[in-house]
Design a protein around this motif. Structure first.
Motif, PDB file in Angstrom:
ATOM      1  N   GLY A 161       0.785  -1.228   0.000  1.00 17.51           N
ATOM      2  CA  GLY A 161       0.000   0.000   0.000  1.00 17.51           C
ATOM      3  C   GLY A 161       0.814   1.275   0.000  1.00 17.51           C
ATOM      4  N   ALA A 162       1.829   1.358   0.819  1.00 12.61           N
ATOM      5  CA  ALA A 162       2.639   2.581   0.878  1.00 12.61           C
ATOM      6  C   ALA A 162       3.316   2.839  -0.459  1.00 12.61           C
ATOM      7  CB  ALA A 162       3.671   2.488   2.006  1.00 12.61           C
ATOM      8  N   GLU A 163       3.822   1.787  -1.084  1.00 15.77           N
ATOM      9  CA  GLU A 163       4.490   1.921  -2.390  1.00 15.77           C
ATOM     10  C   GLU A 163       3.499   2.366  -3.471  1.00 15.77           C
ATOM     11  OE1 GLU A 163       6.004  -1.125  -5.832  1.00 15.77           O
ATOM     12  OE2 GLU A 163       6.378  -1.708  -3.767  1.00 15.77           O
ATOM     13  N   VAL A 164       2.327   1.752  -3.500  1.00 22.27           N
ATOM     14  CA  VAL A 164       1.335   2.096  -4.522  1.00 22.27           C
ATOM     15  C   VAL A 164       0.847   3.530  -4.339  1.00 22.27           C
ATOM     16  CG1 VAL A 164      -0.946   1.562  -5.471  1.00 22.27           C
ATOM     17  CG2 VAL A 164       0.613  -0.294  -4.868  1.00 22.27           C
ATOM     18  N   LEU A 165       0.530   3.909  -3.112  1.00 23.55           N
ATOM     19  CA  LEU A 165       0.065   5.278  -2.871  1.00 23.55           C
ATOM     20  C   LEU A 165       1.138   6.309  -3.229  1.00 23.55           C
ATOM     21  CD1 LEU A 165      -1.978   4.861   0.443  1.00 23.55           C
ATOM     22  CD2 LEU A 165      -2.873   5.335  -1.858  1.00 23.55           C
ATOM     23  N   ALA A 166       2.401   6.004  -2.955  1.00 21.27           N
ATOM     24  CA  ALA A 166       3.488   6.920  -3.324  1.00 21.27           C
ATOM     25  C   ALA A 166       3.579   7.061  -4.847  1.00 21.27           C
ATOM     26  CB  ALA A 166       4.814   6.441  -2.746  1.00 21.27           C
ATOM     27  N   LEU A 176       2.042  10.227  -9.930  1.00 25.15           N
ATOM     28  CA  LEU A 176       1.284  10.289 -11.182  1.00 25.15           C
ATOM     29  C   LEU A 176       0.152  11.310 -11.149  1.00 25.15           C
ATOM     30  CD1 LEU A 176       1.013   6.455 -11.891  1.00 25.15           C
ATOM     31  CD2 LEU A 176       2.407   8.119 -13.163  1.00 25.15           C
ATOM     32  N   PHE A 177      -0.569  11.372 -10.032  1.00 25.95           N
ATOM     33  CA  PHE A 177      -1.805  12.151  -9.976  1.00 25.95           C
ATOM     34  C   PHE A 177      -1.722  13.397  -9.101  1.00 25.95           C
ATOM     35  CE2 PHE A 177      -3.047   7.606 -10.427  1.00 25.95           C
ATOM     36  CZ  PHE A 177      -3.385   7.661 -11.766  1.00 25.95           C
ATOM     37  N   ALA A 201      -0.921   0.872   7.941  1.00 21.37           N
ATOM     38  CA  ALA A 201      -2.144   0.887   8.733  1.00 21.37           C
ATOM     39  C   ALA A 201      -3.224   1.677   8.004  1.00 21.37           C
ATOM     40  CB  ALA A 201      -1.878   1.486  10.113  1.00 21.37           C
ATOM     41  N   HIS A 202      -2.847   2.853   7.488  1.00 23.19           N
ATOM     42  CA  HIS A 202      -3.819   3.693   6.782  1.00 23.19           C
ATOM     43  C   HIS A 202      -3.069   4.751   5.981  1.00 23.19           C
ATOM     44  CE1 HIS A 202      -7.598   5.699   5.940  1.00 23.19           C
ATOM     45  NE2 HIS A 202      -7.041   6.842   6.290  1.00 23.19           N
ATOM     46  N   GLY A 203      -3.564   5.009   4.791  1.00 23.25           N
ATOM     47  CA  GLY A 203      -3.007   6.066   3.967  1.00 23.25           C
ATOM     48  C   GLY A 203      -4.109   6.784   3.215  1.00 23.25           C
ATOM     49  N   THR A 204      -3.901   8.061   2.960  1.00 25.59           N
ATOM     50  CA  THR A 204      -4.839   8.841   2.157  1.00 25.59           C
ATOM     51  C   THR A 204      -4.064   9.665   1.139  1.00 25.59           C
ATOM     52  OG1 THR A 204      -4.832  10.667   3.761  1.00 25.59           O
ATOM     53  CG2 THR A 204      -6.601   9.045   3.961  1.00 25.59           C
ATOM     54  N   LEU A 205      -4.632   9.764  -0.040  1.00 19.45           N
ATOM     55  CA  LEU A 205      -4.113  10.630  -1.095  1.00 19.45           C
ATOM     56  C   LEU A 205      -5.245  11.562  -1.472  1.00 19.45           C
ATOM     57  CD1 LEU A 205      -1.900  11.414  -3.121  1.00 19.45           C
ATOM     58  CD2 LEU A 205      -2.793   9.635  -4.638  1.00 19.45           C
ATOM     59  N   THR A 206      -5.040  12.864  -1.272  1.00 22.14           N
ATOM     60  CA  THR A 206      -6.094  13.844  -1.528  1.00 22.14           C
ATOM     61  C   THR A 206      -5.532  15.056  -2.252  1.00 22.14           C
ATOM     62  OG1 THR A 206      -5.708  14.869   0.642  1.00 22.14           O
ATOM     63  CG2 THR A 206      -7.446  13.204   0.516  1.00 22.14           C
ATOM     64  N   ALA A 245      -8.172   6.242  -0.313  1.00 24.81           N
ATOM     65  CA  ALA A 245      -7.632   5.843   0.982  1.00 24.81           C
ATOM     66  C   ALA A 245      -7.397   4.342   0.933  1.00 24.81           C
ATOM     67  CB  ALA A 245      -8.604   6.201   2.100  1.00 24.81           C
ATOM     68  N   GLY A 246      -6.576   3.851   1.853  1.00 27.85           N
ATOM     69  CA  GLY A 246      -6.351   2.415   1.892  1.00 27.85           C
ATOM     70  C   GLY A 246      -5.367   2.002   2.947  1.00 27.85           C
TER      71      GLY A 246
END
Length: 145
Positions: free
Chosen positions: A14-19, A24-25, A54-59, A66-67
């Motif tokens: 999750g941390a890698e994908v959100l980063a 990208l976005f 545990a939890h991440g958000t991209l806004t 989130a995930g």
């Protein structure tokens, strides 16, 4: 003010994908690892894997999501899916093309080239390197009166 976003259960990355999605976005990324807690086993009643998200958000960018890492099952779900995708609507075809090129350059692939669709918009699909499908849709300009 109410808000909502999709929540993705990542298969341990999750941390890698959100980063990557932040690169990208755009947007602001906030992540919390179970390792950030002084005694995660006492706090949660189980021993989370080292480094698990545990939890991440991209806004604030083109994507709000989130995930966290799916750690409660022996077999975490795979991230690629035909069940879900993300629809992103850039303002211009140039922005959509640049975004598609960025996703491909980061290890993704074009699924459907960005072209004018029968409904008048420009539409295309790309998968990122994790197998997640992003649909790009640029609305047709309204006719001038």
């Amino acid at each position: 003010m109410s808000t909502n976003s999709p929540y993705v259960n990542f298969p341990g990355n999750g941390a890698e994908v959100l980063a990557q999605w932040q690169e990208l976005f755009g947007g602001e990324l906030d992540v919390m690892s179970y390792d950030d807690f002084p005694d995660p086993e006492a706090a949660f009643g189980f021993a989370p894997p080292q480094g698990a998200l545990a939890h991440g958000t991209l806004t604030g960018g083109l994507l709000t999501v989130a995930g966290g890492d799916a750690i409660m099952s022996e077999t975490p779900p795979a991230l690629p899916s035909e069940t879900y995708s993300f629809l992103i609507s850039p303002d211009t075809t140039e922005e959509a093309s640049a975004l598609a090129e960025s996703i491909v350059a980061a290890g993704g692939e074009v699924v459907m080239p960005l072209e004018q669709a029968p409904w008048g918009a420009h539409y295309g699909q790309v998968k990122d390197r994790n197998g997640v499908l992003f649909q790009l849709n640029v609305e047709a300009a309204a006719p001038q009166a």
